[in-house]
Design a protein around this motif. Structure first.
Motif, PDB file in Angstrom:
ATOM      1  N   ASP A 150       0.819  -1.200   0.000  1.00 19.52           N
ATOM      2  CA  ASP A 150       0.000   0.000   0.000  1.00 19.52           C
ATOM      3  C   ASP A 150       0.861   1.261   0.000  1.00 19.52           C
ATOM      4  OD1 ASP A 150      -2.284  -1.562  -0.040  1.00 19.52           O
ATOM      5  OD2 ASP A 150      -2.649  -1.378   2.106  1.00 19.52           O
ATOM      6  N   HIS A 190       3.592   1.767  -1.687  1.00 16.98           N
ATOM      7  CA  HIS A 190       3.899   2.077  -3.081  1.00 16.98           C
ATOM      8  C   HIS A 190       2.676   2.693  -3.766  1.00 16.98           C
ATOM      9  CE1 HIS A 190       7.897   0.420  -3.242  1.00 16.98           C
ATOM     10  NE2 HIS A 190       7.474  -0.734  -2.742  1.00 16.98           N
ATOM     11  N   ARG A 191       1.515   2.137  -3.504  1.00 18.69           N
ATOM     12  CA  ARG A 191       0.284   2.683  -4.092  1.00 18.69           C
ATOM     13  C   ARG A 191       0.089   4.131  -3.658  1.00 18.69           C
ATOM     14  NH1 ARG A 191      -4.492   0.701  -1.143  1.00 18.69           N
ATOM     15  NH2 ARG A 191      -3.726   2.365   0.157  1.00 18.69           N
ATOM     16  N   ASP A 192       0.255   4.377  -2.368  1.00 19.79           N
ATOM     17  CA  ASP A 192       0.060   5.728  -1.844  1.00 19.79           C
ATOM     18  C   ASP A 192       1.068   6.720  -2.415  1.00 19.79           C
ATOM     19  OD1 ASP A 192      -2.009   4.659  -0.396  1.00 19.79           O
ATOM     20  OD2 ASP A 192      -0.896   4.595   1.496  1.00 19.79           O
ATOM     21  N   LYS A 245       2.054   6.495  -5.462  1.00 16.29           N
ATOM     22  CA  LYS A 245       1.799   6.438  -6.906  1.00 16.29           C
ATOM     23  C   LYS A 245       2.914   5.707  -7.657  1.00 16.29           C
ATOM     24  CE  LYS A 245      -0.954  10.703  -6.886  1.00 16.29           C
ATOM     25  NZ  LYS A 245      -2.112  10.171  -6.346  1.00 16.29           N
ATOM     26  N   TRP A 252       3.093   2.811  -9.190  1.00 14.82           N
ATOM     27  CA  TRP A 252       2.131   1.810  -9.637  1.00 14.82           C
ATOM     28  C   TRP A 252       2.745   0.446  -9.920  1.00 14.82           C
ATOM     29  CZ3 TRP A 252      -1.500   4.343  -7.759  1.00 14.82           C
ATOM     30  CH2 TRP A 252      -1.745   5.679  -8.042  1.00 14.82           C
ATOM     31  N   ALA A 293       3.847  -1.243  -6.712  1.00 11.50           N
ATOM     32  CA  ALA A 293       2.667  -1.699  -5.970  1.00 11.50           C
ATOM     33  C   ALA A 293       2.110  -2.971  -6.601  1.00 11.50           C
ATOM     34  CB  ALA A 293       1.609  -0.605  -5.937  1.00 11.50           C
ATOM     35  N   TYR A 330       1.535  -6.577  -4.781  1.00 12.66           N
ATOM     36  CA  TYR A 330       0.229  -7.235  -4.734  1.00 12.66           C
ATOM     37  C   TYR A 330       0.296  -8.616  -5.379  1.00 12.66           C
ATOM     38  CZ  TYR A 330      -1.858  -2.785  -3.273  1.00 12.66           C
ATOM     39  OH  TYR A 330      -2.186  -1.642  -2.598  1.00 12.66           O
ATOM     40  N   GLN A 339      -7.225  -4.172  -5.844  1.00 13.60           N
ATOM     41  CA  GLN A 339      -6.103  -3.235  -5.740  1.00 13.60           C
ATOM     42  C   GLN A 339      -5.109  -3.431  -6.878  1.00 13.60           C
ATOM     43  OE1 GLN A 339      -5.570  -0.550  -3.812  1.00 13.60           O
ATOM     44  NE2 GLN A 339      -7.630  -0.919  -3.042  1.00 13.60           N
ATOM     45  N   ASN A 377      -6.488  -1.837  -9.841  1.00  8.80           N
ATOM     46  CA  ASN A 377      -6.408  -0.374  -9.735  1.00  8.80           C
ATOM     47  C   ASN A 377      -5.021   0.141 -10.101  1.00  8.80           C
ATOM     48  OD1 ASN A 377      -9.037  -0.469  -8.773  1.00  8.80           O
ATOM     49  ND2 ASN A 377      -8.490  -0.039  -6.667  1.00  8.80           N
ATOM     50  N   VAL A 378      -3.987  -0.465  -9.530  1.00  8.46           N
ATOM     51  CA  VAL A 378      -2.635   0.055  -9.791  1.00  8.46           C
ATOM     52  C   VAL A 378      -2.212  -0.242 -11.223  1.00  8.46           C
ATOM     53  CG1 VAL A 378      -1.947   0.108  -7.361  1.00  8.46           C
ATOM     54  CG2 VAL A 378      -1.400  -1.910  -8.739  1.00  8.46           C
ATOM     55  N   GLU A 432      -3.801   2.425 -13.286  1.00  5.52           N
ATOM     56  CA  GLU A 432      -3.074   3.684 -13.137  1.00  5.52           C
ATOM     57  C   GLU A 432      -1.763   3.673 -13.920  1.00  5.52           C
ATOM     58  OE1 GLU A 432      -4.105   6.487 -11.825  1.00  5.52           O
ATOM     59  OE2 GLU A 432      -5.983   5.631 -11.103  1.00  5.52           O
TER      60      GLU A 432
END
Length: 107
Positions: free
Chosen positions: A1, A3-5, A7, A9, A12, A16, A32, A35-36, A39
């Motif tokens: 998370d 890495h996601r926060d 950005k 991608w 992240a 995952y 998730q 999502n990444v 992005e």
């Protein structure tokens, strides 16, 4: 998370994916990952992750919102509408789904 926060991608997504190697039924992490990947512009990878999440459970308003967003990005208006409608059906108080439906109908 983290890495996601930040950005980050691709980083992240890699994290995952490692998690899913050991917990392949983690519905939330499949979303998730989708999502990444979305992005990062990896729409095919994103769609694959969302499809896996859908196999695990089709009853997630968030999943359908994200599929709506992905299809909107891909200019697939009909599919975007269908997923936003499904998100709203699953959560009638979903203001974001209602707004996205309006936006896509105006496209």
């Amino acid at each position: 998370d983290r890495h996601r926060d930040r950005k980050e991608w691709l980083e992240a997504a890699a994290c995952y994916e490692r998690h899913l190697e050991h917990a392949a039924d983690d519905h939330a992490i499949w979303i998730q990952l989708g999502n990444v990947a979305k992005e990062a512009g990896q729409f095919g990878h994103s769609l694959g992750a969302y499809r896996k999440a859908m196999q695990l459970s089709d009853a997630s308003p968030d999943l359908h919102m994200q599929l709506g967003h992905l299809n909107k990005l891909r200019k697939n208006r009909a599919a975007a509408l269908g997923h936003y409608e499904k998100a709203l059906a699953l959560d009638p108080d979903n203001v974001e789904a209602r707004e996205e439906l309006r936006r896509v109908r105006e496209m």
